[in-house]
Design an enzyme around this catalytic site. Structure first.
Site, PDB file in Angstrom:
ATOM      1  N   GLY A 192       0.834  -1.204   0.000  1.00  0.00           N
ATOM      2  CA  GLY A 192       0.000   0.000   0.000  1.00  0.00           C
ATOM      3  C   GLY A 192       0.863   1.247   0.000  1.00  0.00           C
ATOM      4  N   ALA A 193       0.854   1.977  -1.128  1.00  0.00           N
ATOM      5  CA  ALA A 193       1.639   3.216  -1.220  1.00  0.00           C
ATOM      6  C   ALA A 193       0.747   4.405  -0.908  1.00  0.00           C
ATOM      7  CB  ALA A 193       2.245   3.353  -2.609  1.00  0.00           C
ATOM      8  N   GLY A 194       0.008   4.320   0.204  1.00  0.00           N
ATOM      9  CA  GLY A 194      -0.825   5.439   0.639  1.00  0.00           C
ATOM     10  C   GLY A 194      -0.051   6.269   1.654  1.00  0.00           C
ATOM     11  N   VAL A 195      -0.803   6.974   2.485  1.00  0.00           N
ATOM     12  CA  VAL A 195      -0.176   7.916   3.409  1.00  0.00           C
ATOM     13  C   VAL A 195       0.714   7.199   4.424  1.00  0.00           C
ATOM     14  CG1 VAL A 195      -0.643  10.014   4.676  1.00  0.00           C
ATOM     15  CG2 VAL A 195      -2.393   9.089   3.210  1.00  0.00           C
ATOM     16  N   VAL A 249      -1.073  -8.661  -4.944  1.00  0.00           N
ATOM     17  CA  VAL A 249      -0.466  -9.517  -3.924  1.00  0.00           C
ATOM     18  C   VAL A 249      -1.203 -10.850  -3.933  1.00  0.00           C
ATOM     19  CG1 VAL A 249      -0.026  -9.795  -1.444  1.00  0.00           C
ATOM     20  CG2 VAL A 249       0.261  -7.551  -2.525  1.00  0.00           C
ATOM     21  N   SER A 281      -0.371  -1.460   4.901  1.00  0.00           N
ATOM     22  CA  SER A 281      -1.068  -0.169   5.067  1.00  0.00           C
ATOM     23  C   SER A 281      -1.972   0.013   3.858  1.00  0.00           C
ATOM     24  CB  SER A 281      -0.045   0.958   5.179  1.00  0.00           C
ATOM     25  OG  SER A 281       0.969   0.809   4.192  1.00  0.00           O
ATOM     26  N   GLY A 283      -5.328   0.849   4.090  1.00  0.00           N
ATOM     27  CA  GLY A 283      -6.551   1.545   4.486  1.00  0.00           C
ATOM     28  C   GLY A 283      -7.037   1.077   5.852  1.00  0.00           C
ATOM     29  N   HIS A 456       9.941  38.428   3.686  1.00  0.00           N
ATOM     30  CA  HIS A 456      11.094  37.995   2.900  1.00  0.00           C
ATOM     31  C   HIS A 456      12.299  37.811   3.818  1.00  0.00           C
ATOM     32  CE1 HIS A 456      13.849  37.538  -0.418  1.00  0.00           C
ATOM     33  NE2 HIS A 456      14.650  38.396   0.190  1.00  0.00           N
TER      34      HIS A 456
HETATM   35  P1  NAI Z   1      -4.548   4.909   2.257  1.00  0.00           P
HETATM   36  O1  NAI Z   1      -5.934   4.825   1.832  1.00  0.00           O
HETATM   37  O2  NAI Z   1      -3.879   6.241   2.349  1.00  0.00           O
HETATM   38  O3  NAI Z   1      -3.636   4.045   1.277  1.00  0.00           O
HETATM   39  C1  NAI Z   1      -3.858   2.681   1.068  1.00  0.00           C
HETATM   40  C2  NAI Z   1      -3.143   2.277  -0.212  1.00  0.00           C
HETATM   41  O4  NAI Z   1      -3.148   0.874  -0.281  1.00  0.00           O
HETATM   42  C3  NAI Z   1      -3.841   2.799  -1.457  1.00  0.00           C
HETATM   43  O5  NAI Z   1      -2.896   3.379  -2.323  1.00  0.00           O
HETATM   44  C4  NAI Z   1      -4.497   1.543  -2.044  1.00  0.00           C
HETATM   45  O6  NAI Z   1      -4.600   1.588  -3.444  1.00  0.00           O
HETATM   46  C5  NAI Z   1      -3.516   0.485  -1.594  1.00  0.00           C
HETATM   47  N1  NAI Z   1      -4.088  -0.864  -1.492  1.00  0.00           N
HETATM   48  C6  NAI Z   1      -5.299  -1.217  -1.001  1.00  0.00           C
HETATM   49  N2  NAI Z   1      -5.447  -2.565  -1.036  1.00  0.00           N
HETATM   50  C7  NAI Z   1      -4.287  -3.066  -1.554  1.00  0.00           C
HETATM   51  C8  NAI Z   1      -3.826  -4.377  -1.814  1.00  0.00           C
HETATM   52  N3  NAI Z   1      -4.566  -5.448  -1.550  1.00  0.00           N
HETATM   53  N4  NAI Z   1      -2.589  -4.530  -2.348  1.00  0.00           N
HETATM   54  C9  NAI Z   1      -1.797  -3.449  -2.633  1.00  0.00           C
HETATM   55  N5  NAI Z   1      -2.206  -2.179  -2.389  1.00  0.00           N
HETATM   56  C10 NAI Z   1      -3.423  -1.990  -1.853  1.00  0.00           C
HETATM   57  O7  NAI Z   1      -4.479   4.124   3.639  1.00  0.00           O
HETATM   58  P2  NAI Z   1      -3.350   4.027   4.754  1.00  0.00           P
HETATM   59  O8  NAI Z   1      -2.024   4.448   4.229  1.00  0.00           O
HETATM   60  O9  NAI Z   1      -3.521   2.687   5.346  1.00  0.00           O
HETATM   61  O10 NAI Z   1      -3.811   5.107   5.800  1.00  0.00           O
HETATM   62  C11 NAI Z   1      -5.133   5.076   6.336  1.00  0.00           C
HETATM   63  C12 NAI Z   1      -5.644   6.446   6.547  1.00  0.00           C
HETATM   64  O11 NAI Z   1      -5.019   7.027   7.678  1.00  0.00           O
HETATM   65  C13 NAI Z   1      -5.348   7.412   5.418  1.00  0.00           C
HETATM   66  O12 NAI Z   1      -6.288   7.338   4.387  1.00  0.00           O
HETATM   67  C14 NAI Z   1      -5.437   8.718   6.100  1.00  0.00           C
HETATM   68  O13 NAI Z   1      -6.787   9.098   6.146  1.00  0.00           O
HETATM   69  C15 NAI Z   1      -4.940   8.417   7.490  1.00  0.00           C
HETATM   70  N6  NAI Z   1      -3.563   8.886   7.609  1.00  0.00           N
HETATM   71  C16 NAI Z   1      -3.311  10.212   7.471  1.00  0.00           C
HETATM   72  C17 NAI Z   1      -2.032  10.691   7.558  1.00  0.00           C
HETATM   73  C18 NAI Z   1      -1.786  12.119   7.346  1.00  0.00           C
HETATM   74  O14 NAI Z   1      -2.740  12.883   7.349  1.00  0.00           O
HETATM   75  N7  NAI Z   1      -0.548  12.559   7.184  1.00  0.00           N
HETATM   76  C19 NAI Z   1      -0.899   9.808   7.828  1.00  0.00           C
HETATM   77  C20 NAI Z   1      -1.272   8.426   7.909  1.00  0.00           C
HETATM   78  C21 NAI Z   1      -2.566   8.009   7.828  1.00  0.00           C
END
Ligand code: NAI
Ligand code: FAD
Length: 477
Positions: A192-195, A249, A281, A283, A456
């Site tokens: 998961g390349a999310g946040v 996966v 990670s 979601g 500035h």
């Molecule tokens: P996310 O929704 O940001 O990213 C999940 C990623 O996993 C997505 O790119 C998705 O396409 C991918 N994915 C889903 N199922 C998959 C699979 N079976 N195989 C491969 N890739 C897959 O969720 P994440 O990173 O788990 O974070 C959860 C939430 O926590 C975020 O949506 C955000 O709302 C919150 N968060 C916010 C932060 C911030 O504001 N800086 C930091 C960390 C989390």
């Protein structure tokens, strides 16, 4: 013993719940907040996911690991020679834990200050509402039944596991395990390349892990403006994150000390990678476990979130729900805004949450921040817009800092010049984005920002210049 009676009871003391409790108390209600999170000694640890295993500890480790990386690489350019640089991971984790504890204690102090009664335990609906409101049964360190005229459900979310690969927090890690690894893994896998994947992947890469990210979607950071996402992918790849997109996966199996992931690449090739640890990670899912929602007929939607209307009202009179357990972005500040708005609605006021101006920040390096519409959203909606951007390369403060990566980009309505979206990648953009949020709340035009005096040398001048760029009048580029 008579049952304690409260005007408002908040279930969950995450950023949504504890803020709702404080605001309700400020408005003159008798308020209780119930939270079950326990620290390692079994004591209360209010603050929810955000404070204990989310926003706060991740930002602490991001800061520490960035210092380490700077000491190892960036300092030399500033004329600072470091010899004998060593990582004390134990101390880094201990500091992170101290930061968490300071926040837990801060919330307990705020409860006292605002006369919010705190119960450490799990709250469940014990039955339908009677003349005294809803009976709620608390179990855990605190054991009692209390009555609430109004209930705010703020029970948050949990990490989603891959089917067939439950979290053991030793080899297959959720955010909880990812924030508490006791030795830097040589090879770290991230699904998961999310946040979370990018933030935690960055932490461990900086500390020495070889990090491989496996993302299911073909596009990188699909919700981010495409131009910014492209720049981010370029920077993260340059730093050494191996990002694989469009991956399926197939299986995850654990050995004694490693995890094997079998997957199919975007090109359809079967691959197998062995990692020392694997962060999953992908979601998060809403947390309604233990609430006894069905007992009182509290309606959930098809994805398991507590069903609410635009005002966070549930199907039950006097029961509200906010934060990660309801629809909308899973962000601490979104939860807080909903908490304040609900407390004010209970008081008969007109609480308001503006979903169009909720900022997003990804705390990698470079940081990514945005508010409003992306270019691809505007194109899809057929909105006529103008775009203007300014690179940090041309910003004096960024040069002095030694960090000139990235840009600020404005999107404004082609006719009215109203700001529709602001997108940033670069140093400290987590702080710069606030100006854009304020501007959008006040329905400012790009010209408004372009005509405001900015200090500035400051990074914020890039914001002004990007606004000037809408009209092709940048002064420094
Ligand atoms: P996310 O929704 O940001 O990213 C999940 C990623 O996993 C997505 O790119 C998705 O396409 C991918 N994915 C889903 N199922 C998959 C699979 N079976 N195989 C491969 N890739 C897959 O969720 P994440 O990173 O788990 O974070 C959860 C939430 O926590 C975020 O949506 C955000 O709302 C919150 N968060 C916010 C932060 C911030 O504001 N800086 C930091 C960390 C989390
Ligand atoms: P939570 O914070 O999840 O709190 C819910 C609380 O309710 C918990 O303490 C739980 O124990 C308690 N609870 C649940 N059920 C019961 C019950 N029946 N009885 C009693 N107590 C109960 N967001 C950002 O905005 N910025 C960030 O930088 C950021 N970083 C993150 C990093 C990570 C690693 C993660 C995982 C998340 C991050 N988030 C970030 C998201 C943020 O943590 C959540 O959006 C936020 O915590 C949601 O707040 P909440 O109050 O809805 O729920």
């Amino acid at each position: 013993m008579s049952t304690k009676q409260f005007d408002v009871v908040v279930i969950g003391a995450g950023p949504g719940g504890y803020i709702a409790a404080i605001r309700a108390a400020q408005l003159g209600f008798s308020v209780a907040c119930v939270d079950e999170w326990a620290n390692e000694k079994g004591g209360p640890a209010p603050g929810g996911t955000c404070t204990n295993v989310g926003c706060i500890p991740s930002k602490a480790l991001l800061q520490s690991s960035e210092h380490y990386e700077h000491a190892g690489h960036a300092f030399k350019d500033h004329g600072i020679e470091v010899s004998g640089l060593a990582l004390n991971l134990g101390q880094m984790i201990k500091r992170k834990n101290t930061v968490v504890k300071q926040n837990n204690d801060g919330i307990l102090f705020l409860f006292k200050k605002n006369k919010v009664t705190f119960f450490h335990g799990r709250a469940a609906f014990a039955g339908a509402a009677g003349a005294d409101g809803y009976p709620l049964e608390i179990t855990g360190p605190a054991n009692e039944t209390i009555n609430a005229k109004q209930v705010i459900v703020a029970t948050g979310s949990n990490a989603r596991a891959l089917p067939g690969a439950p979290f053991d927090e030793k080899l297959i890690l959720s955010n909880t395990g990812a924030l508490a690894i006791d030795a830097v893994p040589a090879k770290l896998g991230v699904i998961g390349a999310g946040v979370i994947g990018l933030e935690m992947g960055s932490v461990w890469r900086r500390l020495g892990s070889e990090v491989t990210v496996l993302e299911g979607l073909p596009a990188f950071l699909g919700a981010v403006d495409e131009q910014i996402a492209k720049e981010a992918q370029k920077q993260f790849t340059k730093q050494g994150l191996a990002i694989n997109l469009g991956v399926k996966v197939d299986s995850v199996t654990t050995g004694d000390n490693n995890v094997t992931v079998k997957y199919t690449t975007a090109k359809g090739e079967a691959q197998e990678s062995v990692f020392d640890k694997l962060i999953v990670s992908i979601g998060r899912t809403p947390n309604t476990t233990g609430l006894n929602a069905d007992k009182v007929g509290l309606a959930l939607d098809e994805r398991g979130f507590v069903a609410v209307d635009g005002d966070c009202k549930t199907n039950l009179p006097g029961v509200w729900a906010i934060g990660d357990v309801v629809r909308g972005p899973m962000l601490a500040h979104k939860a807080e805004e909903e908490g304040v708005a609900v407390a004010e609605r209970i008081a008969g006021q007109h609480g308001h949450t503006n979903f169009d101006t909720i900022p997003w920040v990804i705390y990698t390096s470079p940081e990514i921040a945005w508010v409003g519409k992306t270019e691809q959203q505007l194109k899809a909606a057929g909105t006529a817009y103008k775009s203007g951007s300014f690179p940090f390369l041309a910003n004096g403060r960024a040069r002095a800092l030694g960090d000139t990566t990235g840009m600020v980009k404005f999107l404004a309505d082609a006719t009215t010049d109203e700001i529709l979206g602001v997108h940033m990648i670069g140093p400290m953009v987590s702080e710069l984005i606030s100006e854009a949020v304020v501007a959008m709340e006040f329905k400012a035009s790009a010209e408004d920002i372009a005509r405001i005096c900015h200090a500035h040398p400051s990074l914020s001048e890039a914001t002004k210049e990007a606004a000037l760029a809408i009209d092709k009048r940048t002064l420094n580029f």
